[in-house]
Design a protein around this motif. Structure first.
Motif, mmCIF file in Angstrom:
data_model
loop_
_atom_site.group_PDB
_atom_site.id
_atom_site.type_symbol
_atom_site.label_atom_id
_atom_site.label_comp_id
_atom_site.label_asym_id
_atom_site.label_seq_id
_atom_site.Cartn_x
_atom_site.Cartn_y
_atom_site.Cartn_z
ATOM 1 N N LEU A 98 1.833 -4.495 -4.542
ATOM 2 C CA LEU A 98 1.285 -4.425 -3.185
ATOM 3 C C LEU A 98 0.571 -5.722 -2.802
ATOM 4 N N PRO A 99 0.616 -6.104 -1.535
ATOM 5 C CA PRO A 99 -0.215 -7.232 -1.072
ATOM 6 C C PRO A 99 -1.677 -6.800 -1.040
ATOM 7 N N ASP A 100 -2.568 -7.757 -0.779
ATOM 8 C CA ASP A 100 -3.989 -7.406 -0.676
ATOM 9 C C ASP A 100 -4.201 -6.484 0.522
ATOM 10 N N LEU A 101 -4.755 -5.300 0.230
ATOM 11 C CA LEU A 101 -5.004 -4.305 1.261
ATOM 12 C C LEU A 101 -6.457 -3.846 1.188
ATOM 13 N N PRO A 102 -7.028 -3.368 2.286
ATOM 14 C CA PRO A 102 -8.350 -2.732 2.197
ATOM 15 C C PRO A 102 -8.298 -1.580 1.193
ATOM 16 N N ALA A 103 -9.388 -1.383 0.476
ATOM 17 C CA ALA A 103 -9.402 -0.376 -0.586
ATOM 18 C C ALA A 103 -8.973 1.015 -0.119
ATOM 19 N N PRO A 104 -9.475 1.519 1.018
ATOM 20 C CA PRO A 104 -9.040 2.857 1.445
ATOM 21 C C PRO A 104 -7.541 2.937 1.701
ATOM 22 N N LEU A 105 -6.971 1.873 2.276
ATOM 23 C CA LEU A 105 -5.540 1.870 2.558
ATOM 24 C C LEU A 105 -4.739 1.814 1.260
ATOM 25 N N GLU A 106 -5.179 0.979 0.315
ATOM 26 C CA GLU A 106 -4.494 0.904 -0.974
ATOM 27 C C GLU A 106 -4.525 2.257 -1.679
ATOM 28 N N LEU A 107 -5.680 2.919 -1.638
ATOM 29 C CA LEU A 107 -5.794 4.234 -2.267
ATOM 30 C C LEU A 107 -4.887 5.241 -1.566
ATOM 31 N N ALA A 108 -4.789 5.121 -0.236
ATOM 32 C CA ALA A 108 -3.938 6.038 0.530
ATOM 33 C C ALA A 108 -2.463 5.866 0.185
ATOM 34 N N VAL A 109 -2.093 4.694 -0.283
ATOM 35 C CA VAL A 109 -0.701 4.455 -0.711
ATOM 36 C C VAL A 109 -0.488 4.924 -2.146
ATOM 37 N N LEU A 110 -1.431 4.613 -3.023
ATOM 38 C CA LEU A 110 -1.253 4.881 -4.448
ATOM 39 C C LEU A 110 -1.343 6.365 -4.789
ATOM 40 N N VAL A 111 -2.273 7.095 -4.153
ATOM 41 C CA VAL A 111 -2.478 8.502 -4.521
ATOM 42 C C VAL A 111 -1.253 9.365 -4.241
ATOM 43 N N PRO A 112 -0.682 9.343 -3.028
ATOM 44 C CA PRO A 112 0.512 10.175 -2.809
ATOM 45 C C PRO A 112 1.705 9.720 -3.633
ATOM 46 N N THR A 113 1.802 8.404 -3.869
ATOM 47 C CA THR A 113 2.883 7.919 -4.726
ATOM 48 C C THR A 113 2.751 8.484 -6.134
ATOM 49 N N GLY A 114 1.527 8.460 -6.652
ATOM 50 C CA GLY A 114 1.288 9.016 -7.980
ATOM 51 C C GLY A 114 1.581 10.501 -8.035
ATOM 52 N N ALA A 115 1.176 11.235 -6.997
ATOM 53 C CA ALA A 115 1.425 12.680 -6.969
ATOM 54 C C ALA A 115 2.913 12.983 -6.970
ATOM 55 N N LEU A 116 3.670 12.254 -6.146
ATOM 56 C CA LEU A 116 5.122 12.473 -6.101
ATOM 57 C C LEU A 116 5.783 12.087 -7.421
ATOM 58 N N ALA A 117 5.316 10.986 -8.015
ATOM 59 C CA ALA A 117 5.883 10.555 -9.296
ATOM 60 C C ALA A 117 5.624 11.598 -10.372
ATOM 61 N N TYR A 118 4.413 12.129 -10.390
ATOM 62 C CA TYR A 118 4.069 13.137 -11.409
ATOM 63 C C TYR A 118 4.897 14.406 -11.236
ATOM 64 N N LEU A 119 4.975 14.894 -10.005
ATOM 65 C CA LEU A 119 5.756 16.098 -9.751
ATOM 66 C C LEU A 119 7.226 15.879 -10.095
#
Length: 489
Positions: free
Chosen positions: A439-460
């Motif tokens: 990922l490029p440099d993103l504000p922390a809330p936006l980066e978290l908003a991208v990583l969390v759902p990605t992680g959830a989908l990957a885990y499922l």
């Protein structure tokens, strides 16, 4: 068969109310905590953590084990409740007096005079304990967690209001003292009313020998638990300044949210539920492994996700002045899956009337953790965090070795319950880390908003491909409210 189904429905309802009430209460608490943490300074949390070591250490003596013995007994009467209430009053009055006397000693140890004032005020905590313990265990014994949950939510609202108002008024560290006191006193009044448990205490303890023995073993277990979980702060408080201690203590708070806030409520239900199955050890063992399998399936991605997203998580939740906490959180999160598995054993040991196993395993675990902390301390705060990681695999291994036979649990059975959820979570963490690096440099809330759902989908996705049956089992339990299939011991 009808009795079994009725019991299953009762347990399911208990879990729903206990967990649901806990979730609502914690959402309220966390919302205000995240607001307060942005107002106060790390040093405030450091001072609070120093004093909390003393409070927590003395709190293990609060006699809650005597009250817990009421759950394990097949039958109780008014007299035994009165005797237990009397024990709790005497014990907690003595603890309050001891803490008041030790306050200046603790302040001198840390070199922080304010710690003495904090500890003196916190003696109020022990006044509330007898009026919480008795009604709580009576409601737990009946698996009546509905009224328990309502009281907890009301107490959380009051405590959150106190915390927010005092923080905004500039009370600093005193905010962290008055909020939990308000919580405990509201719970004391509310639970006493809910359980209709107000009785006259009895100080005639004749005939309560079994109660005392059972409670003494739990007391020993709580002592070991207290030493194990407070030794790091106790050592850090003298070796490091309040700022560093505050960073470490809040990192511990963040990564133990699941183990400290959600696993104990599940254990509250598990204890009386297992106690009803104590005469059928095979059924208890199968139920225990099933519980571990499902809990690991749920909590593992949370912990490994914390590790993979530590920096944006801390910046989003706590703010920029807590940036130094991120690597500590990432490290500590690695230790939490094994720690969670370890703490799941205690209610099973107590339910089969073997509180001695809880005490003995806790003693060994305490020695392991304290030894690890002493090794890690010279390497700073990060050394303490890595001490948790290096020691954590030994914790479930210790309880399995010392108590597995009593529960009818084998190493292969435990490993089979742990591996699917933990393995899938490790795969998920790798995906999240790879995405974070790309990922490029993103504000922390936006980066978290991208990583969390990605992680959830990957885990499922990983669990679906490798162990679809576990997802279906969780779906049946949560959505369709069908009892899970039991694991092999």
């Amino acid at each position: 068969m009808a009795d079994i189904m009725s019991f299953t429905d009762t347990v399911r309802s208990a879990v729903a109310w206990r967990s649901g009430g806990q979730i609502v209460a914690q959402i309220i608490t966390w919302s205000v905590t995240l607001a307060v943490v942005r107002i106060l300074d790390p040093a405030d949390y450091g001072l609070f953590a120093m004093g909390q070591v003393v409070v927590t250490f003395l709190a293990f003596l609060n006699g809650y084990g005597f009250a817990s013995a009421l759950i394990q007994r097949e039958e109780i009467d008014r007299r035994i409740v009165q005797q237990t209430f009397g024990m709790l009053i005497l014990v907690n009055a003595a603890i309050a007096a001891t803490q008041f006397a030790l306050a200046p000693v603790a302040a001198a140890y840390y070199g922080q005079p304010m710690v003495a004032d904090l500890l003196r005020l916190q003696t109020l905590i022990f006044i509330a304990i007898p009026f919480i313990a008795i009604p709580e265990v009576l409601l737990m014994r009946a698996l009546d967690f509905k009224r328990h949950a309502v009281v907890n939510v009301i107490a959380a609202i009051v405590s959150a209001g106190v915390a927010l108002v005092l923080a905004l008024l500039g009370f600093g560290v005193w905010t962290l003292i008055w909020a939990p006191i308000a919580l405990l006193f509201v719970r004391a009044v509310g639970l006493t009313i809910a359980a209709r448990s107000l009785v006259w205490p009895s100080f005639d303890f004749r005939g309560s020998g079994n109660l005392f023995t059972y409670g003494s073993w739990l007391l020993a277990s709580h002592l070991c638990w207290t030493v194990a979980t407070q030794a790091d702060i106790f050592l850090a408080g003298r070796a490091f300044d309040p700022h560093q201690v505050g960073l470490y203590s809040e990192a511990i708070f963040l990564v133990t949210i699941v183990t400290a806030r959600f696993i104990p409520p599940l254990n509250d239900v598990a204890f009386p539920s297992f106690a009803r199955l104590q005469s059928d050890r095979e059924a208890l063992a199968r139920g225990f492994l099933t519980a571990i399998r499902l809990i690991v399936l749920v909590v593992s991605p949370i912990f490994l996700g914390m590790n993979a997203t530590a920096e944006p998580l801390v910046l989003t939740a706590f703010g920029p002045k807590w940036t130094e906490m991120a690597p500590i959180v990432g490290t500590l999160a690695l230790a939490m899956p094994a720690f969670t598995i370890y703490i799941l054993f205690a209610p099973a040991f107590n339910a089969i009337d073997r509180p001695d196993l809880s005490a003995k395993t806790s003693a060994v675990v305490t020695a392991i953790l304290v030894g690890a902390f002493l090794i890690g301390l010279p390497h700073g705060i990060s050394g303490l965090a890595w001490a948790w990681v290096l020691a954590s695999p030994l914790l479930p291994l210790t309880v399995l070795t010392m108590g597995g036979r009593a529960l009818g649990i084998t190493a292969s059975g435990l490993l089979g319950a742990i591996t699917p959820g933990l393995g899938a979570a490790c795969g998920m963490a790798l995906v999240v880390r790879a995405l974070a690096a790309a990922l490029p440099d993103l504000p922390a809330p936006l980066e978290l908003a991208v990583l969390v759902p990605t992680g959830a989908l990957a885990y499922l996705g990983i669990v679906y491909v490798l162990r679809r049956d576990m997802l279906l089992e969780l779906f049946r339990l949560v959505v369709r409210k069908q009892p899970p299939a039991v694991a092999s011991a």
